[in-house]
Motif scaffolding. Sequence first.
Motif, PDB file in Angstrom:
ATOM      1  N   ARG A 346       7.566  -0.473   4.502  1.00  0.00           N
ATOM      2  CA  ARG A 346       8.401   0.402   5.331  1.00  0.00           C
ATOM      3  C   ARG A 346       9.658   0.846   4.595  1.00  0.00           C
ATOM      4  O   ARG A 346      10.240   1.882   4.925  1.00  0.00           O
ATOM      5  N   GLU A 347      10.078   0.079   3.573  1.00  0.00           N
ATOM      6  CA  GLU A 347      11.223   0.478   2.759  1.00  0.00           C
ATOM      7  C   GLU A 347      10.782   1.265   1.530  1.00  0.00           C
ATOM      8  O   GLU A 347      11.481   2.186   1.093  1.00  0.00           O
ATOM      9  N   PHE A 348       9.629   0.902   0.984  1.00  0.00           N
ATOM     10  CA  PHE A 348       9.108   1.641  -0.174  1.00  0.00           C
ATOM     11  C   PHE A 348       8.715   3.056   0.233  1.00  0.00           C
ATOM     12  O   PHE A 348       8.894   4.006  -0.534  1.00  0.00           O
ATOM     13  N   LEU A 349       8.184   3.201   1.461  1.00  0.00           N
ATOM     14  CA  LEU A 349       7.844   4.519   2.026  1.00  0.00           C
ATOM     15  C   LEU A 349       8.684   4.721   3.280  1.00  0.00           C
ATOM     16  O   LEU A 349       8.219   4.491   4.400  1.00  0.00           O
ATOM     17  N   PRO A 350       9.924   5.133   3.158  1.00  0.00           N
ATOM     18  CA  PRO A 350      10.804   5.239   4.331  1.00  0.00           C
ATOM     19  C   PRO A 350      10.325   6.262   5.355  1.00  0.00           C
ATOM     20  O   PRO A 350      10.758   6.221   6.508  1.00  0.00           O
ATOM     21  N   ASP A 351       9.411   7.180   4.940  1.00  0.00           N
ATOM     22  CA  ASP A 351       8.893   8.179   5.876  1.00  0.00           C
ATOM     23  C   ASP A 351       7.630   7.700   6.577  1.00  0.00           C
ATOM     24  O   ASP A 351       6.916   8.483   7.198  1.00  0.00           O
ATOM     25  N   LEU A 352       7.334   6.389   6.462  1.00  0.00           N
ATOM     26  CA  LEU A 352       6.149   5.824   7.094  1.00  0.00           C
ATOM     27  C   LEU A 352       6.156   6.119   8.585  1.00  0.00           C
ATOM     28  O   LEU A 352       7.199   6.017   9.250  1.00  0.00           O
ATOM     29  N   SER A 353       5.013   6.483   9.117  1.00  0.00           N
ATOM     30  CA  SER A 353       4.917   6.854  10.531  1.00  0.00           C
ATOM     31  C   SER A 353       5.391   5.719  11.432  1.00  0.00           C
ATOM     32  O   SER A 353       5.049   4.553  11.234  1.00  0.00           O
ATOM     33  N   GLY A 354       6.159   6.078  12.429  1.00  0.00           N
ATOM     34  CA  GLY A 354       6.639   5.088  13.382  1.00  0.00           C
ATOM     35  C   GLY A 354       5.517   4.500  14.215  1.00  0.00           C
ATOM     36  O   GLY A 354       5.693   3.471  14.877  1.00  0.00           O
ATOM     37  N   ALA A 355       4.337   5.164  14.175  1.00  0.00           N
ATOM     38  CA  ALA A 355       3.200   4.671  14.943  1.00  0.00           C
ATOM     39  C   ALA A 355       2.473   3.542  14.230  1.00  0.00           C
ATOM     40  O   ALA A 355       1.607   2.888  14.825  1.00  0.00           O
ATOM     41  N   ALA A 356       2.789   3.315  12.960  1.00  0.00           N
ATOM     42  CA  ALA A 356       2.121   2.259  12.211  1.00  0.00           C
ATOM     43  C   ALA A 356       2.438   0.908  12.835  1.00  0.00           C
ATOM     44  O   ALA A 356       3.570   0.627  13.216  1.00  0.00           O
ATOM     45  N   VAL A 357       1.419   0.067  12.908  1.00  0.00           N
ATOM     46  CA  VAL A 357       1.555  -1.235  13.568  1.00  0.00           C
ATOM     47  C   VAL A 357       1.539  -2.343  12.530  1.00  0.00           C
ATOM     48  O   VAL A 357       0.679  -2.366  11.640  1.00  0.00           O
ATOM     49  N   ALA A 358       2.486  -3.265  12.618  1.00  0.00           N
ATOM     50  CA  ALA A 358       2.539  -4.392  11.688  1.00  0.00           C
ATOM     51  C   ALA A 358       1.276  -5.240  11.829  1.00  0.00           C
ATOM     52  O   ALA A 358       0.776  -5.467  12.933  1.00  0.00           O
ATOM     53  N   GLN A 359       0.758  -5.691  10.681  1.00  0.00           N
ATOM     54  CA  GLN A 359      -0.497  -6.440  10.655  1.00  0.00           C
ATOM     55  C   GLN A 359      -0.293  -7.933  10.396  1.00  0.00           C
ATOM     56  O   GLN A 359      -1.253  -8.683  10.281  1.00  0.00           O
ATOM     57  N   GLY A 360       0.966  -8.352  10.275  1.00  0.00           N
ATOM     58  CA  GLY A 360       1.221  -9.766  10.041  1.00  0.00           C
ATOM     59  C   GLY A 360       1.073 -10.181   8.589  1.00  0.00           C
ATOM     60  O   GLY A 360       0.683 -11.314   8.296  1.00  0.00           O
ATOM     61  N   VAL A 361       1.404  -9.282   7.656  1.00  0.00           N
ATOM     62  CA  VAL A 361       1.316  -9.597   6.227  1.00  0.00           C
ATOM     63  C   VAL A 361       2.471 -10.522   5.852  1.00  0.00           C
ATOM     64  O   VAL A 361       3.625 -10.269   6.214  1.00  0.00           O
ATOM     65  N   THR A 362       2.181 -11.577   5.130  1.00  0.00           N
ATOM     66  CA  THR A 362       3.211 -12.488   4.619  1.00  0.00           C
ATOM     67  C   THR A 362       3.038 -12.635   3.118  1.00  0.00           C
ATOM     68  O   THR A 362       1.906 -12.607   2.608  1.00  0.00           O
ATOM     69  N   ALA A 363       4.127 -12.781   2.417  1.00  0.00           N
ATOM     70  CA  ALA A 363       4.078 -12.839   0.959  1.00  0.00           C
ATOM     71  C   ALA A 363       3.357 -14.093   0.483  1.00  0.00           C
ATOM     72  O   ALA A 363       3.677 -15.206   0.905  1.00  0.00           O
TER      73      ALA A 363
END
Length: 469
Positions: A346-363
């Motif tokens: 979301r920071e690397f692509l600041p224009d990411l659609s607001g409709a995108a849903v977090a998938q629970g990715v962890t480092a």
Amino acid sequence: MTSLTLQPRRCEVLVIGSGPAGLFAADQLLQAGIKDVVLVEKGQPMPSRICPPGPGCDCKVCDVLDGEGGAGSFSDGKITLSGTRGTHGQELFTEDQVRLLAVVDAAVRRFVPDGVDYPPVTVLDALAGHDQAGLRFESYPLLHVGSDGVRLFGERFATDLRERGVTFLTGTEATELVISGDRVSGAVLRSRRSRQSSAIEAGAVVLAAGMTGTPWLEEQLRAAGVTLETGPADIGIRLETTAAALAPFIDQFYDFKVAHTSSAGIIVRSFCVNGNGFIVNEFHRPLGIRAVNGHSFLNRASGQSNLAILATIDESFTADPKAYVRQLARDITAGTGGYPVVQPLREFLPDLSGAAVAQGVTATNPKTRPAALDQLLPAVLHDAFAGYIRALGAVLPPVLSPDSLVYAPEIKYYNYRVPIDTATWESNDIERLFVVGNAAGYTASLSAAALSGIIAGRAIAASLPTSPR
């Protein structure tokens, strides 16, 4: 297992480096009846190669990169059975030489019988109807043995060579090539434990020093008057997302190769896909670079997948691609104290659609530091990587989860190219010096490196007075 007290002596062939190129060269020498082979490795035997847990990344010798089996022993275990896949697309090997990949394939299967075969496929079904994304796919014969399998391969192959008579000197580094006129006659070795040094004479020397031996090798050859050549190098990022997000591609062809051309004309491609894998650090201490890579295991799943996204830097981009990539990698990590960078998508692509849903990715990699990659990457490269991710997301929307993660740098800097005779991999400038694998600057895969070692081993065996051939 290994003598760490070095005594001056002579051998028929000295092999420097125990990665795939060195191991396969030694194997060919043994098969030809050459028994007096000494193999020098500055790292540890495979069972001792363990990356310590925790946030630190300061090992004086990086077990991920150095040691028995080579840097590839901490890779994802992809055996790319292609004559051009590991050579930046160059047709470096002849048809007869490419057939020797069967030797590599057979050796891997002998020591690791649990690999998974992926035959080439013509198209990825998930790309159907997405021509506007501008993604291009290709594949090749692939055997996947996983990070666990490739370590097992290196350990079992080295054990087999020991049992057949190769003298292994682990924890021992070559500090100097002994060159008289235009001929190599051996090397000066030093035990890393005792710091004791001595010389060893050899009828031929196989230089298989790999990635971390790059600065030393370049220094030695330039001092001997060898003119090294530049060539392409790769710089990129690694994207981590859920396993489900990449499954439509991975399930059909594990290590999918999908390319995209940026608006500025830069070709960006996927590399080293790791299904249900992990992201790890690699400390290239001789070059002062900490970078990231990906691993996955046949018998261990993370629930997340990752892939490298690489741009090939060639001489149309900069006069010296290898120097450029090395310096850019240092610059990326400079603001974090030398650590790789991680940034949410979301920071690397600041224009990411607001409709995108977090998938629970962890480092999966704690040995990183947060930073803004748009401020660290040249704009033309940031735009190219961003364009690739958007194109990939147009086909696989879950990739664009705001909590997907971007890591940098991912580098494939390669050695400066050593002028060699590709029929034998012998140096054009220094007789009896055979420079093989990634050290020579031409190969970038386990199988291509192994192939160069096979060719050199056979050439040496055929030329030695004691050879039965």
